[in-house]
Design a protein around this motif. Structure first.
Motif, PDB file in Angstrom:
ATOM      1  N   GLY A 111       6.895  11.711  -0.266  1.00  0.00           N
ATOM      2  CA  GLY A 111       7.587  11.879  -1.666  1.00  0.00           C
ATOM      3  C   GLY A 111       8.059  10.396  -2.169  1.00  0.00           C
ATOM      4  O   GLY A 111       8.057  10.376  -3.444  1.00  0.00           O
ATOM      5  N   SER A 112       8.463   9.539  -1.297  1.00  0.00           N
ATOM      6  CA  SER A 112       9.176   8.379  -1.685  1.00  0.00           C
ATOM      7  C   SER A 112       7.960   7.387  -2.304  1.00  0.00           C
ATOM      8  O   SER A 112       8.404   6.681  -3.064  1.00  0.00           O
ATOM      9  N   LEU A 113       6.588   7.689  -2.017  1.00  0.00           N
ATOM     10  CA  LEU A 113       5.847   7.005  -2.533  1.00  0.00           C
ATOM     11  C   LEU A 113       5.310   7.223  -4.155  1.00  0.00           C
ATOM     12  O   LEU A 113       4.789   6.161  -4.821  1.00  0.00           O
ATOM     13  N   GLU A 114       6.181   8.152  -4.655  1.00  0.00           N
ATOM     14  CA  GLU A 114       6.073   8.509  -6.050  1.00  0.00           C
ATOM     15  C   GLU A 114       7.143   7.660  -6.702  1.00  0.00           C
ATOM     16  O   GLU A 114       7.221   7.639  -7.916  1.00  0.00           O
ATOM     17  N   ASP A 115       8.238   7.125  -6.159  1.00  0.00           N
ATOM     18  CA  ASP A 115       9.197   6.522  -6.819  1.00  0.00           C
ATOM     19  C   ASP A 115       8.833   5.132  -7.156  1.00  0.00           C
ATOM     20  O   ASP A 115       8.422   4.245  -6.305  1.00  0.00           O
ATOM     21  N   PRO A 116       8.932   4.808  -8.483  1.00  0.00           N
ATOM     22  CA  PRO A 116       8.704   3.484  -8.952  1.00  0.00           C
ATOM     23  C   PRO A 116       9.376   2.305  -8.242  1.00  0.00           C
ATOM     24  O   PRO A 116       9.254   1.162  -8.322  1.00  0.00           O
ATOM     25  N   GLY A 117      10.510   2.699  -7.609  1.00  0.00           N
ATOM     26  CA  GLY A 117      11.533   1.665  -7.096  1.00  0.00           C
ATOM     27  C   GLY A 117      11.142   1.489  -5.631  1.00  0.00           C
ATOM     28  O   GLY A 117      11.353   0.527  -4.962  1.00  0.00           O
ATOM     29  N   ILE A 118       9.902   2.033  -5.098  1.00  0.00           N
ATOM     30  CA  ILE A 118       9.263   1.843  -3.707  1.00  0.00           C
ATOM     31  C   ILE A 118       8.032   0.972  -3.987  1.00  0.00           C
ATOM     32  O   ILE A 118       7.108   1.728  -4.945  1.00  0.00           O
ATOM     33  N   VAL A 119       7.634   0.220  -3.082  1.00  0.00           N
ATOM     34  CA  VAL A 119       6.366  -0.335  -3.154  1.00  0.00           C
ATOM     35  C   VAL A 119       5.595  -0.019  -1.543  1.00  0.00           C
ATOM     36  O   VAL A 119       6.337   0.003  -0.534  1.00  0.00           O
ATOM     37  N   VAL A 120       4.459  -0.125  -1.540  1.00  0.00           N
ATOM     38  CA  VAL A 120       3.449   0.008  -0.377  1.00  0.00           C
ATOM     39  C   VAL A 120       3.240  -1.435  -0.114  1.00  0.00           C
ATOM     40  O   VAL A 120       2.717  -2.104  -0.771  1.00  0.00           O
ATOM     41  N   LEU A 121       3.618  -2.001   0.968  1.00  0.00           N
ATOM     42  CA  LEU A 121       3.144  -3.296   1.563  1.00  0.00           C
ATOM     43  C   LEU A 121       2.134  -3.037   2.570  1.00  0.00           C
ATOM     44  O   LEU A 121       2.014  -2.174   3.559  1.00  0.00           O
ATOM     45  N   ARG A 122       1.001  -3.899   2.702  1.00  0.00           N
ATOM     46  CA  ARG A 122       0.103  -4.082   3.578  1.00  0.00           C
ATOM     47  C   ARG A 122       0.049  -5.418   4.351  1.00  0.00           C
ATOM     48  O   ARG A 122       0.119  -6.393   3.604  1.00  0.00           O
ATOM     49  N   VAL A 123      -0.240  -5.437   5.334  1.00  0.00           N
ATOM     50  CA  VAL A 123      -0.362  -6.716   6.399  1.00  0.00           C
ATOM     51  C   VAL A 123      -1.853  -6.727   6.693  1.00  0.00           C
ATOM     52  O   VAL A 123      -2.153  -5.790   7.403  1.00  0.00           O
ATOM     53  N   ARG A 124      -2.553  -7.843   6.542  1.00  0.00           N
ATOM     54  CA  ARG A 124      -3.946  -8.024   7.011  1.00  0.00           C
ATOM     55  C   ARG A 124      -3.499  -8.860   8.309  1.00  0.00           C
ATOM     56  O   ARG A 124      -3.274 -10.010   7.956  1.00  0.00           O
ATOM     57  N   VAL A 125      -3.963  -8.314   9.277  1.00  0.00           N
ATOM     58  CA  VAL A 125      -3.575  -8.990  10.546  1.00  0.00           C
ATOM     59  C   VAL A 125      -4.692  -9.988  10.843  1.00  0.00           C
ATOM     60  O   VAL A 125      -5.857 -10.053  10.752  1.00  0.00           O
ATOM     61  N   GLU A 126      -4.223 -11.141  11.179  1.00  0.00           N
ATOM     62  CA  GLU A 126      -4.778 -12.590  11.327  1.00  0.00           C
ATOM     63  C   GLU A 126      -4.987 -13.022  12.893  1.00  0.00           C
ATOM     64  O   GLU A 126      -5.858 -13.513  13.385  1.00  0.00           O
ATOM     65  N   TRP A 127      -3.994 -12.439  13.554  1.00  0.00           N
ATOM     66  CA  TRP A 127      -3.789 -12.545  14.935  1.00  0.00           C
ATOM     67  C   TRP A 127      -2.868 -11.441  15.576  1.00  0.00           C
ATOM     68  O   TRP A 127      -1.949 -11.145  14.920  1.00  0.00           O
ATOM     69  N   ALA A 128      -3.275 -11.125  16.766  1.00  0.00           N
ATOM     70  CA  ALA A 128      -2.674  -9.904  17.480  1.00  0.00           C
ATOM     71  C   ALA A 128      -2.847  -9.811  18.994  1.00  0.00           C
ATOM     72  O   ALA A 128      -3.780 -10.340  19.315  1.00  0.00           O
ATOM     73  N   ARG A 129      -1.667  -9.588  19.594  1.00  0.00           N
ATOM     74  CA  ARG A 129      -1.769  -9.508  21.090  1.00  0.00           C
ATOM     75  C   ARG A 129      -1.073  -8.056  21.640  1.00  0.00           C
ATOM     76  O   ARG A 129      -0.083  -7.756  21.217  1.00  0.00           O
ATOM     77  N   TRP A 130      -1.906  -7.272  22.242  1.00  0.00           N
ATOM     78  CA  TRP A 130      -1.370  -6.144  22.773  1.00  0.00           C
ATOM     79  C   TRP A 130      -1.165  -6.209  24.326  1.00  0.00           C
ATOM     80  O   TRP A 130      -2.061  -6.935  24.964  1.00  0.00           O
TER      81      TRP A 130
END
Length: 149
Positions: A111-130
């Motif tokens: 429900g918070s995703l419908e709040d105009p005061g909330i944004v969705v952020l996306r990270v495009r991974v360039e380097w990762a270590r598991w």
């Protein structure tokens, strides 16, 4: 120094984030100092890390100025994913896809995703270590230049 890490696959990254579901996102403050936040982290099928935040939060302001970000997912259970990439606020179909991944992972926050005061952020991974540190020697998998299937 031990052998080189094996290649980290998209499947490993996605399954780890979906299993753990939270982590620390670090951005750079106005003076270049690191600023971290512990929060829920989701992932798309394409391996993009997704989280939400208030429009005026430090992380949103920081990432608007300098999109470089580091994310750590897990650790307490003996496995961890360290990732670096570039963050953005997706729009259109990309936003819909990222929001759907977040809502699926965290239906209690959908429900918070419908709040105009909330944004969705996306990270495009360039380097990762598991890493799996429950065994000795630890099992390490790494990818640079993005994570692919």
């Amino acid at each position: 120094m031990g052998p080189s890490p094996a290649r980290l696959t998209l499947g490993r990254l996605v399954s780890h984030v979906r299993e753990v579901g939270d982590g620390v996102v670090s951005s750079l403050g106005p003076d270049g100092s690191p600023q971290g936040a512990y929060l829920p982290v989701a992932v798309t099928d394409a391996g993009e890390l997704v989280f939400d935040a208030r429009v005026g939060s430090r992380k949103v302001v920081n990432l608007g100025r300098d999109a470089r970000v580091a994310v750590v997912v897990g650790g307490a259970g003996g496995t961890t994913l360290q990732a670096q990439g570039v963050a953005d606020v997706p729009s259109g179909l990309d936003r819909d896809r990222c929001a759907a991944a977040y809502a699926t992972a965290f239906p209690q926050f959908a429900g918070s995703l419908e709040d105009p005061g909330i944004v969705v952020l996306r990270v495009r991974v360039e380097w990762a270590r598991w890493g799996d540190y429950r065994v000795s020697p630890p099992v390490l998998e790494e990818s640079s230049g993005g994570v692919r299937a």
